[in-house]
Design a protein around this motif. Structure first.
Motif, PDB file in Angstrom:
ATOM      1  N   THR A  19       0.876  -1.169   0.000  1.00 44.44           N
ATOM      2  CA  THR A  19       0.000   0.000   0.000  1.00 44.44           C
ATOM      3  C   THR A  19       0.912   1.216   0.000  1.00 44.44           C
ATOM      4  OG1 THR A  19      -1.542  -1.205   1.420  1.00 44.44           O
ATOM      5  CG2 THR A  19      -1.868   1.168   1.244  1.00 44.44           C
ATOM      6  N   SER A  20       0.695   2.170  -0.905  1.00 43.76           N
ATOM      7  CA  SER A  20       1.598   3.315  -0.968  1.00 43.76           C
ATOM      8  C   SER A  20       0.849   4.603  -1.302  1.00 43.76           C
ATOM      9  CB  SER A  20       2.711   3.057  -1.987  1.00 43.76           C
ATOM     10  OG  SER A  20       2.162   2.837  -3.252  1.00 43.76           O
ATOM     11  N   TRP A  21       1.554   5.728  -1.209  1.00 42.37           N
ATOM     12  CA  TRP A  21       0.951   7.049  -1.400  1.00 42.37           C
ATOM     13  C   TRP A  21       0.560   7.342  -2.844  1.00 42.37           C
ATOM     14  CZ3 TRP A  21      -1.139   9.446   2.323  1.00 42.37           C
ATOM     15  CH2 TRP A  21      -0.591   9.467   3.599  1.00 42.37           C
ATOM     16  N   ASP A  22       0.965   6.539  -3.794  1.00 39.56           N
ATOM     17  CA  ASP A  22       0.620   6.822  -5.189  1.00 39.56           C
ATOM     18  C   ASP A  22      -0.759   6.258  -5.576  1.00 39.56           C
ATOM     19  OD1 ASP A  22       1.242   4.154  -5.287  1.00 39.56           O
ATOM     20  OD2 ASP A  22       2.679   4.327  -6.925  1.00 39.56           O
ATOM     21  N   ASN A  23      -1.562   5.899  -4.577  1.00 39.90           N
ATOM     22  CA  ASN A  23      -2.939   5.435  -4.769  1.00 39.90           C
ATOM     23  C   ASN A  23      -3.038   4.136  -5.566  1.00 39.90           C
ATOM     24  OD1 ASN A  23      -4.033   7.590  -3.297  1.00 39.90           O
ATOM     25  ND2 ASN A  23      -3.981   8.886  -5.105  1.00 39.90           N
ATOM     26  N   VAL A  24      -2.075   3.276  -5.363  1.00 44.05           N
ATOM     27  CA  VAL A  24      -2.087   1.971  -6.027  1.00 44.05           C
ATOM     28  C   VAL A  24      -1.747   0.893  -5.002  1.00 44.05           C
ATOM     29  CG1 VAL A  24      -1.058   0.548  -7.829  1.00 44.05           C
ATOM     30  CG2 VAL A  24      -1.400   2.978  -8.225  1.00 44.05           C
ATOM     31  N   LEU A  25      -2.553  -0.156  -4.983  1.00 40.55           N
ATOM     32  CA  LEU A  25      -2.249  -1.358  -4.209  1.00 40.55           C
ATOM     33  C   LEU A  25      -1.600  -2.316  -5.204  1.00 40.55           C
ATOM     34  CD1 LEU A  25      -5.707  -1.773  -2.431  1.00 40.55           C
ATOM     35  CD2 LEU A  25      -3.751  -0.415  -1.680  1.00 40.55           C
TER      36      LEU A  25
END
Length: 107
Positions: A19-25
């Motif tokens: 899970t990351s800040w670039d809105n991609v799982l």
């Protein structure tokens, strides 16, 4: 700050969910080293050189603006689904193999 967050698949498949800040799982899966790229002398990406590839990508708004509890996606207990909370105080579920949305649940 402790991003990105990650979890190993509970089914022993050695997949990794992030899970990351670039809105991609993302789900990464292990692969064999690319003998074709090695033979041709082409440079591989860091993940590919380490024997990993991105197998699933799910767009999800991870910018909650709230830091009261940890926010991260998790595998379902069987490892066949990806679960994550959403901003509308609901719960999203995706298929871990195809990234198809299985449903949105709330109380």
């Amino acid at each position: 700050m402790r991003w990105p967050r990650w979890q190993w698949a509970p089914d022993g498949s050695k997949r990794l969910l992030t899970t990351s800040w670039d809105n991609v799982l993302r789900v990464y899966a292990p692969t064999g080293a690319s003998s074709k790229a090695k033979a041709s002398g082409k440079k591989e990406s860091t993940a590919a050189a380490a024997g990993w590839h991105e197998s699933v990508r799910v767009r999800h708004n991870c910018n909650t603006g709230q830091y009261l509890v940890p926010f991260r996606a998790q595998f379902s207990p069987a490892g066949d689904g990806i679960m994550c909370g959403a901003l509308r105080k609901n719960f999203m579920l995706w298929d871990a193999a195809s990234a198809a949305c299985v449903g949105s649940y709330d109380s």
